[in-house]
Motif scaffolding. Structure first.
Motif, PDB file in Angstrom:
ATOM      1  N   LEU A   1      -0.319 -11.620 -14.932  1.00  0.00           N
ATOM      2  CA  LEU A   1      -1.766 -12.325 -14.898  1.00  0.00           C
ATOM      3  C   LEU A   1      -1.619 -13.735 -15.537  1.00  0.00           C
ATOM      4  O   LEU A   1      -2.612 -14.750 -15.483  1.00  0.00           O
TER       5      LEU A   1
ATOM      6  N   LEU B   1      -1.396 -15.564 -12.141  1.00  0.00           N
ATOM      7  CA  LEU B   1      -2.657 -15.940 -11.888  1.00  0.00           C
ATOM      8  C   LEU B   1      -3.712 -16.686 -12.589  1.00  0.00           C
ATOM      9  O   LEU B   1      -3.631 -17.616 -12.038  1.00  0.00           O
TER      10      LEU B   1
ATOM     11  N   LEU C   1      -2.297 -20.165 -11.283  1.00  0.00           N
ATOM     12  CA  LEU C   1      -3.226 -20.337  -9.815  1.00  0.00           C
ATOM     13  C   LEU C   1      -4.311 -21.278  -9.963  1.00  0.00           C
ATOM     14  O   LEU C   1      -4.942 -21.730  -9.667  1.00  0.00           O
ATOM     15  N   TYR C   2      -4.815 -20.870 -11.789  1.00  0.00           N
ATOM     16  CA  TYR C   2      -5.972 -21.783 -11.780  1.00  0.00           C
ATOM     17  C   TYR C   2      -6.282 -22.615 -11.806  1.00  0.00           C
ATOM     18  O   TYR C   2      -7.175 -23.547 -11.837  1.00  0.00           O
TER      19      TYR C   2
ATOM     20  N   LEU D   1      -3.825 -24.763 -10.975  1.00  0.00           N
ATOM     21  CA  LEU D   1      -3.909 -25.429  -9.463  1.00  0.00           C
ATOM     22  C   LEU D   1      -5.107 -25.438  -8.894  1.00  0.00           C
ATOM     23  O   LEU D   1      -5.593 -26.370  -8.140  1.00  0.00           O
ATOM     24  N   LEU D   2      -6.493 -25.223  -9.426  1.00  0.00           N
ATOM     25  CA  LEU D   2      -7.422 -24.929  -8.659  1.00  0.00           C
ATOM     26  C   LEU D   2      -8.531 -25.752  -9.599  1.00  0.00           C
ATOM     27  O   LEU D   2      -9.714 -25.391 -10.014  1.00  0.00           O
ATOM     28  N   GLU D   3      -7.133 -26.466 -10.428  1.00  0.00           N
ATOM     29  CA  GLU D   3      -8.244 -27.145 -11.925  1.00  0.00           C
ATOM     30  C   GLU D   3      -9.552 -26.322 -12.017  1.00  0.00           C
ATOM     31  O   GLU D   3     -11.349 -27.002 -12.060  1.00  0.00           O
ATOM     32  N   ALA D   4      -8.553 -25.729 -12.932  1.00  0.00           N
ATOM     33  CA  ALA D   4      -9.966 -24.077 -13.042  1.00  0.00           C
ATOM     34  C   ALA D   4      -9.602 -24.079 -15.227  1.00  0.00           C
ATOM     35  O   ALA D   4      -8.964 -23.477 -15.936  1.00  0.00           O
TER      36      ALA D   4
ATOM     37  N   VAL E   1     -10.932 -21.792 -17.430  1.00  0.00           N
ATOM     38  CA  VAL E   1     -10.530 -20.350 -16.551  1.00  0.00           C
ATOM     39  C   VAL E   1      -9.029 -19.678 -16.859  1.00  0.00           C
ATOM     40  O   VAL E   1      -8.801 -18.918 -17.450  1.00  0.00           O
TER      41      VAL E   1
ATOM     42  N   LEU F   1      -8.673 -18.794 -20.429  1.00  0.00           N
ATOM     43  CA  LEU F   1      -9.601 -17.686 -20.888  1.00  0.00           C
ATOM     44  C   LEU F   1      -8.366 -16.592 -20.665  1.00  0.00           C
ATOM     45  O   LEU F   1      -9.004 -15.575 -20.428  1.00  0.00           O
ATOM     46  N   GLN F   2      -7.683 -17.299 -19.182  1.00  0.00           N
ATOM     47  CA  GLN F   2      -6.918 -15.825 -18.517  1.00  0.00           C
ATOM     48  C   GLN F   2      -5.744 -15.659 -19.383  1.00  0.00           C
ATOM     49  O   GLN F   2      -6.107 -14.000 -19.633  1.00  0.00           O
TER      50      GLN F   2
ATOM     51  N   PHE G   1      -7.900 -29.306   0.216  1.00  0.00           N
ATOM     52  CA  PHE G   1      -9.299 -29.412  -0.672  1.00  0.00           C
ATOM     53  C   PHE G   1     -10.429 -30.840  -1.438  1.00  0.00           C
ATOM     54  O   PHE G   1      -8.901 -31.624  -0.901  1.00  0.00           O
TER      55      PHE G   1
ATOM     56  N   GLY H   1     -14.183 -28.888 -14.097  1.00  0.00           N
ATOM     57  CA  GLY H   1     -13.497 -26.978 -15.041  1.00  0.00           C
ATOM     58  C   GLY H   1     -13.287 -27.367 -16.465  1.00  0.00           C
ATOM     59  O   GLY H   1     -13.224 -25.922 -16.820  1.00  0.00           O
TER      60      GLY H   1
ATOM     61  N   MET I   1     -19.272 -25.616 -10.230  1.00  0.00           N
ATOM     62  CA  MET I   1     -19.065 -24.994 -11.435  1.00  0.00           C
ATOM     63  C   MET I   1     -19.019 -23.295 -11.573  1.00  0.00           C
ATOM     64  O   MET I   1     -18.766 -23.078 -12.263  1.00  0.00           O
TER      65      MET I   1
ATOM     66  N   HIS J   1     -16.657 -20.678 -12.127  1.00  0.00           N
ATOM     67  CA  HIS J   1     -15.983 -20.197 -13.183  1.00  0.00           C
ATOM     68  C   HIS J   1     -16.549 -19.726 -14.649  1.00  0.00           C
ATOM     69  O   HIS J   1     -16.375 -18.802 -14.840  1.00  0.00           O
TER      70      HIS J   1
ATOM     71  N   MET K   1     -15.147 -11.249 -17.039  1.00  0.00           N
ATOM     72  CA  MET K   1     -14.412 -11.096 -17.872  1.00  0.00           C
ATOM     73  C   MET K   1     -14.695 -10.380 -18.566  1.00  0.00           C
ATOM     74  O   MET K   1     -13.672  -9.556 -19.240  1.00  0.00           O
TER      75      MET K   1
END
Lengths: 153, 100
Positions: free
Chosen positions: A21, A24, A27-28, A30-33, A36, A39-40, A102, A110, B56, B59, B66
């Motif tokens: 997790l 992951l 990775l988020y 890296l994905l410009e989030a 998130v 939150l993860q 991208f 984000g 977005m 998201h 979640m």
């Protein structure tokens, strides 16, 4: 990630899931989030996995139960029959045309402010429904796990 | 260069691992962890596509997923504790009450 389902001991599974997790969450990022990603870490790696480890420790698991759950070659072989499914899925995904990388996005893409604005304007009703769902979950857990003082063993 | 395909492939591999674990494991706690893997793989697809489209909305959906996952984990583990109190086991193969 594979370790989660291959390891025998549930505690080891839970810890490798925490590791997965966290990756992951990387990775988020890296994905410009970033929202998130945070939150993860907070919700999954923090709250949910602590709950899992807590329950594992709470239950007195017998060693022979763990032995019984060993992943054998036979079981793994049966699962290998699912490989065509993965192949199909990946083939479908790869047949979607995408650009080689991208497109650049706005600097505040984000960010918590932007996501929050969207969440509290366009998606206000789903947000309220989720809050009711969480309330129902809290009450349900209390009802399920509550044991009155009289029927304690 | 890393593009959308790579993320989608990682997500589908995650989904498959979770599904395989759901089938081969007997420990109820590990089965719940596999459900978490499934939900996380879907989250990864949402975030990757949000990045690709530059919207977005993904998201926000991940946030909702979640919340649902947290509720599911809480309720599921409460059910596990209740079942463990009754039968002293969490192996799914030991719950064969309905077997004829």
């Amino acid at each position: 990630m594979l370790l989660v389902i291959l390891l025998n001991n549930p505690v080891a599974s839970a810890l490798s899931l925490v590791m997965a997790l966290f990756s992951l969450s990387g990775l988020y990022i890296l994905l410009e989030a970033p929202f998130v990603a945070v939150l993860q870490v907070l919700v999954y790696a923090g709250a949910v996995m602590v709950l899992f480890v807590f329950v594992i420790m709470l239950l007195k698991l017998r060693p022979e139960d763990l032995q019984q759950d060993r992943v054998t070659i036979g079981k793994a072989g049966v699962v290998l029959l699912g490989v065509p499914f993965v192949g199909f899925l990946i083939h479908k995904f790869l047949s979607v045309p995408v650009e080689s990388s991208f497109k650049p996005v706005a600097a505040n893409f984000g960010s918590p402010k932007e996501v929050g604005t969207l969440m509290f304007t366009k998606y206000l009703i789903p947000f309220e429904v989720v809050s009711i769902l969480l309330l129902v979950a809290i009450i349900g857990v209390i009802v399920l796990a509550y044991r009155s003082p009289t029927d304690r063993d | 260069m890393i593009n959308l395909h790579h993320y989608l492939v990682v997500a589908s591999l995650m989904f498959t691992i979770g599904l395989a674990g759901l089938v081969i494991r007997k420990n109820l706690l590990v089965i719940f962890m596999c459900v978490e893997i499934l939900l996380n793989s879907v989250n990864l697809v949402f975030v990757a596509l949000a990045r690709d489209f530059g919207l977005m909305e993904g998201h926000v959906v991940v946030f909702f997923v979640m919340a649902v996952a947290a509720a599911e984990a809480g309720i599921g583990l409460a059910i596990v504790i209740t079942l463990f109190r009754k039968r002293q086991t969490i192996q799914t193969s030991d719950w064969n009450l309905l077997k004829g």
